[in-house]
Design an enzyme around this catalytic site. Structure first.
Site, PDB file in Angstrom:
ATOM      1  N   TYR A   1       0.663  -1.260  -0.054  1.00 25.02           N
ATOM      2  CA  TYR A   1      -0.012  -0.138   0.010  1.00 25.02           C
ATOM      3  C   TYR A   1       0.607   1.272   0.057  1.00 25.02           C
ATOM      4  O   TYR A   1       0.363   2.361  -0.009  1.00 25.02           O
ATOM      5  CB  TYR A   1      -0.964   0.182   1.351  1.00 25.02           C
ATOM      6  CG  TYR A   1      -1.787  -1.096   1.351  1.00 25.02           C
ATOM      7  CD1 TYR A   1      -2.800  -1.296   0.546  1.00 25.02           C
ATOM      8  CD2 TYR A   1      -1.953  -1.686   2.551  1.00 25.02           C
ATOM      9  CE1 TYR A   1      -3.673  -2.440   0.761  1.00 25.02           C
ATOM     10  CE2 TYR A   1      -2.743  -2.670   2.937  1.00 25.02           C
ATOM     11  CZ  TYR A   1      -3.708  -3.020   1.873  1.00 25.02           C
ATOM     12  OH  TYR A   1      -4.591  -4.144   2.191  1.00 25.02           O
TER      13      TYR A   1
ATOM     14  N   CYS B   1      15.013 -11.070  -1.171  1.00 24.50           N
ATOM     15  CA  CYS B   1      15.108 -10.750  -2.700  1.00 24.50           C
ATOM     16  C   CYS B   1      14.306  -9.981  -3.454  1.00 24.50           C
ATOM     17  O   CYS B   1      14.068 -10.888  -4.366  1.00 24.50           O
ATOM     18  CB  CYS B   1      15.801 -12.197  -2.940  1.00 24.50           C
ATOM     19  SG  CYS B   1      17.065 -11.782  -4.528  1.00 24.50           S
ATOM     20  N   GLU B   2      13.951  -8.873  -3.121  1.00 25.81           N
ATOM     21  CA  GLU B   2      12.952  -8.299  -3.823  1.00 25.81           C
ATOM     22  C   GLU B   2      13.321  -6.596  -3.761  1.00 25.81           C
ATOM     23  O   GLU B   2      13.346  -6.044  -2.582  1.00 25.81           O
ATOM     24  CB  GLU B   2      11.404  -8.449  -3.394  1.00 25.81           C
ATOM     25  CG  GLU B   2      10.744  -9.863  -3.682  1.00 25.81           C
ATOM     26  CD  GLU B   2      10.478  -9.886  -5.065  1.00 25.81           C
ATOM     27  OE1 GLU B   2      10.516  -9.195  -5.842  1.00 25.81           O
ATOM     28  OE2 GLU B   2      10.247 -11.198  -5.235  1.00 25.81           O
TER      29      GLU B   2
END
Length: 449
Positions: free
Chosen positions: A344, A372-373
Site C-alpha cells: 500500500y 530478495c525483492e
C-alpha cells in the site's frame, strides 16, 4: 506504483518519544547502567527481544481493552454489537482477550469462524461477510447459528437458501449493500464504490429483499455495508446510513422483521506523526443518534481501530550500506513479516528502542529487509535516527494486517508473537525453524526411489 513515505517534519522518534501513548507505548525510565527505553505497558521491548529474539510482534492487552471500552462507551446510548474484524489480527490470544471483553466477530472465512468459536465468541455475535463464501463455509456458519450471513449477490442468496434447506435450518441473513460512498482512503481499501467487487447495487436491493423474504429457508434480519478502511471521521458512515435508511424504512413498513443495521468497520488509527486521531466518542454519538429512530441494533466491525496501535514489530539492525546517494538500514524484519509498506505504500513509524539513540543526528535512509525483492522495504526515504548492527528498532502501529498478512517467502519462518499484560508477557506463537517449514511438506514417493 508505490510512492515514497510522506514528507516528514522530523524523525519519527521525536514525536513518538514526546507522546508514546499515541502509539500504545510507554517510556521506561533510565535505570542503573542503562538509558530510558520504550516499553509496552510495563515490559521493556529490549527485554522481549532478549528473551524471544527478533523479528517479533508484541501486542499490548491493555491498549486493546482500552480501545474496545472507549468504543463501547461511545455507543452506550443505543444497543450496539462491536464485532471485531478478525482479518485484522487473527491471533488466538488476541481473539480470546476480545471475546472476554464482550466483543463479537466479523469473519470472512470458515477458518476465521473456527478461530472465533474456539476463542469463545458466541455464534450469535458472529457476522459472516465476504464475497466468495464456499459451500462448506456456509454449512459451518449455518450449523453454528451465526448472527447473520451478509449476502453479496442474488446468486449467493439462492445458494445460502439451498444450503440451509439441505441442513434443515433457517439461516439468518443481511443484505450487504454497496452505497457507492468514497471514504477518501487508499484505492485498495475503498470497498463501497460502485466499481468494487463487494456488495449489492442499491438499485437491486429492494428486489433482492423481496426475494429473500419469499424464501422459507432464510430470515432477513438486517442490512449491511462496509465502505473502506482507515476512516478518521464519522461523515462517510453517516453518508452510508443515509443511503440505507430509506430501504430500512420501506422494509419495516412492509412488515419485514429487521433487527440490525450493520455499518461495517474501517475506523482508522494514527500512523504517521502528523496524522489526526479519530474522535471515537463523537463517532459513536453520531452513529447511535442516527440509528436510534429506526429501532434497530447497530452493528460495527472495527479491526484496525482495536488492535493496530496495540502492536509493535520488533526488529534488529543487521547492517548499513550506501549505494550512490542512497543510504540503507538493513534489518532482520522484511516484507514477508510486514507487507503493508510494499503493498500500500503504508507508513509505519520506525524508532529506536533505546531513547539515547534518538540524540544522534538523524539520517535519511531506506529501511529494508533481507528478502530478495526491490519491494522489500519497511520505509523509504525516511528521516530517522541512525542505527548500527545489533541495535533494536520498533516498527509501530503494526498490530493490524501485520502477522495476518505475513508469509514464509524466501523460506523465512514467521515472526514470533508475544502478548503483554501489565508487567508480564507470554509467547503466544513460537517462532518456527526452517526444519519446521520443511517438515510441513511431502516429497513424492517416486522422487525418493
Amino acid at each position: 506504483m508505490v510512492t515514497p513515505d510522506v514528507q516528514q517534519s522530523g524523525p519519527d522518534h521525536t514525536a513518538v518519544f514526546a507522546a508514546p501513548e499515541r502509539w500504545g507505548l510507554r517510556v521506561q525510565p533510565a535505570g542503573p547502567g542503562r538509558a530510558a527505553r520504550l516499553a509496552v505497558e510495563d515490559v521493556a521491548l529490549a527485554d522481549v527481544a532478549a528473551a524471544v529474539g527478533t523479528p517479533t510482534y508484541v501486542y499490548g492487552a491493555g491498549e486493546i481493552a482500552a480501545r474496545f471500552q472507549a468504543l463501547a462507551r461511545a455507543c452506550r446510548s443505543h444497543p450496539t454489537l462491536i464485532g471485531y474484524a478478525v482479518k485484522a489480527n487473527s491471533s488466538q490470544a488476541v481473539l480470546t482477550h476480545l471475546a472476554r471483553l464482550g466483543a463479537g466477530a466479523d469473519i470472512v472465512s470458515g477458518g476465521e469462524l473456527r478461530r472465533a468459536l474456539v476463542a469463545g465468541v458466541p455464534a450469535d455475535k458472529i457476522v459472516f461477510s465476504g464475497v466468495g463464501k464456499l459451500d462448506a463455509e456456509l454449512d459451518a456458519a449455518i450449523a453454528a447459528g451465526v448472527r447473520s450471513i451478509n449476502i453479496e449477490s442474488v446468486e449467493e442468496l439462492e445458494r445460502v437458501a439451498a444450503r440451509a434447506h439441505a441442513l434443515g435450518r433457517v439461516a439468518s441473513i443481511a443484505l450487504r449493500l454497496n452505497p457507492d460512498i468514497d471514504p477518501d482512503t487508499h484505492p485498495y481499501l475503498a470497498t463501497g464504490l460502485r466499481e468494487s467487487k463487494f456488495g449489492i447495487a442499491m438499485s437491486d436491493a429492494a428486489a433482492l429483499a423481496t426475494r429473500a423474504r419469499a424464501l422459507p429457508d432464510l430470515r432477513l434480519v438486517g442490512l449491511a455495508c462496509h465502505i473502506g478502511s482507515q476512516i478518521l471521521d464519522e461523515s462517510p458512515f453517516l453518508a452510508s446510513f443515509e443511503r440505507l435508511s430509506g430501504l430500512v424504512r420501506a422494509l419495516r413498513a412492509d412488515g419485514a422483521p429487521l433487527r440490525q443495521l450493520d455499518l461495517g468497520g474501517g475506523m482508522g488509527i494514527t500512523y504517521a506523526p502528523g496524522d489526526r486521531e479519530l474522535d471515537v466518542e463523537r463517532l459513536g454519538a453520531a452513529l447511535t443518534a442516527a440509528v436510534a429512530p429506526l429501532g434497530l441494533e447497530l452493528v460495527l466491525e472495527p479491526g484496525r481501530y482495536l488492535v493496530g496501535s496495540a502492536g509493535v514489530l520488533l526488529t534488529r539492525v543487521v547492517g548499513r550500506k550506501r549505494n550512490g546517494e542512497r543510504d540503507f538500514v538493513i534489518v532482520d524484519a522484511a516484507m514477508n513479516d510486514l507487507l503493508r509498506p510494499a503493498l500500500y505504500g503504508a507508513y509505519h513509524p520506525i524508532v529506536p528502542v533505546d531513547l539515547a539513540a534518538g540524540e544522534r543526528p538523524p539520517i535519511r535512509a531506506d529501511v529494508v529487509g533481507p528478502v530478495c525483492e526491490c519491494g522489500d522495504f519497511l520505509a523509504q526515504d525516511r528521516l530517522l535516527s541512525p542505527a548500527g548492527p545489533g541495535e533494536l528498532l520498533a516498527v509501530l502501529a503494526a498490530g493490524a494486517y501485520g502477522m495476518a498478512m505475513a508469509s514464509t517467502y524466501n523460506s523465512r519462518p514467521l515472526a514470533a508473537e508475544v502478548l503483554v499484560h501489565g508487567s508480564e508477557f507470554a509467547v503466544t506463537r513460537a517462532r518456527k525453524t526452517v526444519d519446521d517449514l520443511i517438515a510441513d511438506e511431502q516429497v513424492p514417493a517416486w522422487l525418493a526411489r
